[in-house]
Write an enzyme that holds these catalytic residues in place. Structure first.
Site, PDB file in Angstrom:
ATOM      1  CD  GLU A 120     -29.866 -24.793  25.676  1.00 11.71           C
ATOM      2  OE1 GLU A 120     -30.204 -24.510  24.395  1.00 11.71           O
ATOM      3  OE2 GLU A 120     -28.935 -24.388  26.156  1.00 11.71           O
ATOM      4  CE  LYS A 122     -34.624 -30.141  17.652  1.00  6.26           C
ATOM      5  NZ  LYS A 122     -34.904 -29.159  16.519  1.00  6.26           N
ATOM      6  CG  ASP A 124     -40.941 -26.371  15.206  1.00  6.20           C
ATOM      7  OD1 ASP A 124     -40.126 -26.574  14.520  1.00  6.20           O
ATOM      8  OD2 ASP A 124     -42.003 -26.976  15.002  1.00  6.20           O
ATOM      9  CE1 TYR A 232     -29.198 -22.752  18.874  1.00  5.90           C
ATOM     10  CE2 TYR A 232     -31.672 -22.199  19.450  1.00  5.90           C
ATOM     11  CZ  TYR A 232     -30.583 -22.641  18.321  1.00  5.90           C
ATOM     12  OH  TYR A 232     -31.070 -22.900  17.313  1.00  5.90           O
ATOM     13  CE  LYS A 321     -37.421 -33.890  15.637  1.00  9.11           C
ATOM     14  NZ  LYS A 321     -37.223 -32.914  14.691  1.00  9.11           N
ATOM     15  CB  CYS A 415     -80.402 -32.565   3.218  1.00  6.89           C
ATOM     16  SG  CYS A 415     -80.412 -33.456   5.063  1.00  6.89           S
ATOM     17  CB  CYS A 418     -84.574 -35.029   4.767  1.00  3.06           C
ATOM     18  SG  CYS A 418     -84.189 -33.118   4.531  1.00  3.06           S
ATOM     19  CB  CYS A 433     -80.755 -29.591   5.808  1.00  3.58           C
ATOM     20  SG  CYS A 433     -82.337 -30.219   5.561  1.00  3.58           S
ATOM     21  CB  CYS A 438     -84.044 -32.278   8.264  1.00  5.71           C
ATOM     22  SG  CYS A 438     -82.614 -33.463   7.940  1.00  5.71           S
TER      23      CYS A 438
HETATM   24  S1  IVH Z   1     -28.363 -26.256  19.803  1.00  9.01           S
HETATM   25  C1  IVH Z   1     -24.366 -27.865  17.987  1.00  9.01           C
HETATM   26  N1  IVH Z   1     -30.143 -25.605  21.242  1.00  9.01           N
HETATM   27  O1  IVH Z   1     -32.733 -27.595  16.518  1.00  9.01           O
HETATM   28  C2  IVH Z   1     -25.611 -27.262  18.662  1.00  9.01           C
HETATM   29  N2  IVH Z   1     -30.715 -26.278  18.794  1.00  9.01           N
HETATM   30  O2  IVH Z   1     -32.398 -30.176  15.433  1.00  9.01           O
HETATM   31  C3  IVH Z   1     -26.518 -26.769  17.667  1.00  9.01           C
HETATM   32  N3  IVH Z   1     -32.992 -25.866  18.081  1.00  9.01           N
HETATM   33  O3  IVH Z   1     -30.357 -26.559  13.969  1.00  9.01           O
HETATM   34  C4  IVH Z   1     -27.894 -26.533  18.127  1.00  9.01           C
HETATM   35  N4  IVH Z   1     -33.546 -25.042  19.780  1.00  9.01           N
HETATM   36  O4  IVH Z   1     -32.255 -24.928  14.856  1.00  9.01           O
HETATM   37  C5  IVH Z   1     -29.883 -26.043  19.835  1.00  9.01           C
HETATM   38  N5  IVH Z   1     -32.044 -24.837  22.551  1.00  9.01           N
HETATM   39  C6  IVH Z   1     -31.457 -25.149  21.159  1.00  9.01           C
HETATM   40  C7  IVH Z   1     -32.431 -25.353  20.078  1.00  9.01           C
HETATM   41  C8  IVH Z   1     -31.990 -25.895  18.973  1.00  9.01           C
HETATM   42  C9  IVH Z   1     -33.941 -25.288  18.631  1.00  9.01           C
HETATM   43  C10 IVH Z   1     -32.912 -26.110  16.460  1.00  9.01           C
HETATM   44  C11 IVH Z   1     -31.722 -25.545  15.691  1.00  9.01           C
HETATM   45  C12 IVH Z   1     -31.133 -26.689  15.259  1.00  9.01           C
HETATM   46  C13 IVH Z   1     -31.880 -27.978  15.402  1.00  9.01           C
HETATM   47  C14 IVH Z   1     -31.298 -29.344  15.425  1.00  9.01           C
END
Ligand code: IVH
Length: 682
Positions: A120, A122, A124, A232, A321, A415, A418, A433, A438
């Protein structure tokens, strides 16, 4: 970064562990409660990683109070506390694909049989827990310390894709579902523009903006912030469908009407997981939201049971990450560079730092107000960001690390090249300038004239131009045509052969079309689009020079600002001198007549293009020129009127917009084909 503890001396280790915990607590508070982090996420991770390492080596130092044993930071007083039904765990991190594979292999050894994974993006944003009772949305809470979070129900209710009622036949009587609240990149950019216009503070990134928007006392403010949700993971549940895998769980969430990311994939092997992560890393900037990695989860729920969890994180999942795109470094000096129009641009000289895939030593600070707004000072530790094809940027200072006595930066009055005055006119963001002569401006004007987007004289780049100007061979672009092999050969680093090549290239440039000469003159506001229009409609440089403002404005695609600028340009004696020199040298100064031009190439007439990302075989100017010289138009943002979006390396959010609108997308090959064969063959 403070010195690391020596692993063989437990006294040092204990002291370092204390120090790390204090630092982590401090930064967690700033990050989670005040939405105002002082260090980048990557540096926070680095502190945490060092602490984990020390605790692993010296288990006696582990206490239940350690941040490594608790999933998050505590709730704050402003929002009422909410007890989660099932704890909200965090995830362990893998900072490289090797770490990720090591985790996967460990799991494969632990569990008999085959293992499928779900990958999935991740997101932000901020973790959120939603509670539904008998299908009705009841409550939303932040993670807090993993056991008790903050009640943000009123604010979450304003998020468009949070359903108030669950759909379908298998609605559980109690459903706790976990997900992420985030701010799409476009909304973030809009928000910061509005904040800037209102003189309010800017958010450093979409995550901080999402956090700030969710933790508002007034839900109407949250409502205006365009937040989004994805879910998720399940928390506590009573009733509903029997689920055996995570994949089924996600399908079930979708069925209930909850938003689930479409990019999530079930994969059968670690090789495929690896590939997924690499693809996501390459595509991260194509997405309309920010992701900072990939979460990899074991699919089979029975296998998950077997693997279990620690107090902090499950063993059945890991967060890979991405390498950081933000780092902190020392800002050594703030300097000013002078462009060809005399514009003085402040830039930061940094202690070189590897970030976003390359080493960054310089970063533009744009203009005076930008420096003041960010309040970056010489000697500051600053956050540097380099994301995709975006130019490196100084996000802001780390105030906690500001040296005593650091003074606000003042724009120099003179400047640096110059010594003339740097003047800022009313209503303008930039200082200029004032000295047309220049040397810095002179060099840049000539470089621009010879550049690929203009006369395209190969071998006449900035270094050479500076050398020739210093040697007294060039005063302006017109002098280029007086360069001869005999005059060049006595100079350093120029042999007879390279001198001849350069002179040949100069000779060839005399045949370039008129619009390139117009671009080369560097008239303010006149880019390739306007230059092509002027050349086409007015036919010669002479005609353009003597046209009235009205006649210029009458040219299609040319407005009053350009007309004024053209008139102003030819009103300046040194500019007319350059034109005279070009004339005398026999440079082509007549354009194709209108009809002739239309007969020749209008293959892209009526089509509008947007360019995003870097192309290998074209500079941005070349690509624009290739389009405009065929009658096409280039604009900067994607809309319903856009015919094609040309996508290069590391494209920006424009690609996402194009995908959303269903605009035709061309890669470099497709673009080349279109130029060669025209749109009919597309
Ligand atoms: S699962 C027990 N799935 O990442 C599992 N987390 O570093 C709990 N996050 O606290 C999280 N995308 O805020 C999960 N597809 C994803 C995610 C995700 C972002 C974040 C979430 C979590 C943090 C952990």
């Amino acid at each position: 970064m403070p010195a690391r503890a020596r692993p063989d001396v437990p006294g040092d280790a204990a002291a370092r562990v204390d120090e790390l915990r204090r630092e982590i607590e401090h930064h967690s508070r700033l990050y989670y409660r005040e939405d105002n982090p002082e260090i980048s996420d990557a540096e926070f991770d680095e502190l945490m990683r060092e602490l984990v390492e020390l605790e692993t080596r010296h288990p006696a130092l582990v206490t239940s109070e350690s941040p490594t044993q608790r999933p998050g930071t505590g709730a704050t007083a402003a929002f009422s506390p909410v007890q989660h039904l099932a704890p909200m765990l965090s995830l362990d991190n893998a900072f490289s694909l090797d770490d990720l594979l090591a985790w996967g292999k460990r799991i494969e050894r632990q569990i008999p049989g085959t293992i499928a994974f779900v990958c999935e993006p991740k997101m932000d944003g901020l973790a959120i827990s939603l509670l539904y009772e008998n299908g009705r949305f009841r409550r939303a809470a932040t993670r807090g310390d993993g056991f008790v979070g903050e009640d943000v129900t009123a604010n979450v209710r304003t998020i468009r894709n949070v359903p108030d009622r669950l759909r379908g036949r298998n609605v559980p009587s109690v459903l706790e579902v976990r997900g992420e609240v985030f701010m799409p990149v476009q909304s973030f950019e809009d928000l910061n523009r509005r904040q800037g216009e209102a003189g309010e503070r800017l958010f450093a990134n979409p995550r901080n903006a999402a956090a700030g928007s969710l933790r508002q006392n007034d839900p109407t403010i949250t409502a205006g912030r365009n937040l989004d949700l994805v879910t998720y993971q399940l928390g506590a549940r009573e009733g509903g469908r029997r689920l055996r895998t995570h994949d089924e769980t996600l399908a079930y969430l979708r069925e209930l009407g909850l938003p689930v990311n479409d990019l999530i994939s079930r994969l059968e092997s670690l090789d495929e997981v690896y590939e997924f992560c690499e693809t996501m890393l390459a595509r991260r900037h194509d997405l309309p939201y920010e992701i900072d990695g990939v979460v990899v989860k074991v699919d089979d729920l029975a296998q998950r049971e077997e693997l279990g969890s620690t107090s902090k994180a499950p063993r059945w999942a890991i967060a890979y990450k991405f390498p950081p795109e933000e780092k902190t470094t020392l800002l050594r000096n703030i300097m000013v560079s002078i462009g060809r129009t005399g514009r003085a641009t402040p830039f930061a000289q940094l202690e070189p730092v590897f970030v976003g895939g390359s080493t960054v030593g310089l970063a533009t600070l744009h203009n005076e107000d930008e420096v003041a707004r960010k309040d970056v000072r010489e000697g500051d530790t600053v956050i540097v960001r380099k994301a995709g094809d975006v130019i490196p940027e100084v996000v802001g200072p780390v105030l906690a690390k500001r040296p005593k006595g650091a003074k606000p930066w003042k724009f120099p009055k003179k400047c640096p090249v110059c010594g003339s005055d740097l003047v800022r006119l009313e209503g303008e963001a930039d200082r200029h300038c004032v000295n047309f002569d220049c040397p810095a401006q002179r060099v840049q004007r000539i470089v621009h004239f010879a550049s690929r987007g203009a006369l395209d004289i190969e071998g006449l780049g900035e270094e050479r131009v500076r050398q020739f100007v210093d040697a007294g061979l060039l005063e302006d672009a017109g002098d280029i045509y007086d360069l001869t092999v005999d005059r060049l050969v006595p100079l350093e680093r120029i042999g007879p052969r390279s001198a001849q090549l350069l002179v040949d290239a100069i000779e060839r440039s005399k045949q370039q079309p008129l619009w390139r000469v117009i671009v080369g003159l560097g008239i303010r506001h006149v880019g390739p689009t306007a230059a092509v229009a002027l050349a086409r409609e007015l036919g010669s440089l002479e005609a353009i020079e003597h046209a009235s403002e009205e006649e210029i404005t009458a040219v299609e695609g040319v407005g009053g600002v350009i007309a004024q600028s053209v008139k102003r340009f030819f009103g300046v004696a040194p500019n007319r001198r350059v034109v005279d020199k070009l004339k005398r040298a026999g440079v082509n100064l007549t354009g194709p007549a209108r009809e002739e031009h239309e007969e020749r190439d209008t293959t892209l007439a009526g089509l509008t293009f947007v360019l995003t990302g870097g192309l290998e075989g074209f500079t941005r100017e070349d690509a624009e020129a290739a389009i405009t010289s065929r009658g096409g138009k280039v604009t900067s943002s994607v809309s319903k009127k856009t015919s094609y979006v040309v996508v290069g390396e590391s494209p920006g959010s424009k690609l996402a917009k194009a995908e959303q609108l269903g605009t035709t997308i061309l890669d470099e090959d497709g673009f080349r084909r279109l130029l060669e064969e025209g749109p009919a063959s597309e």
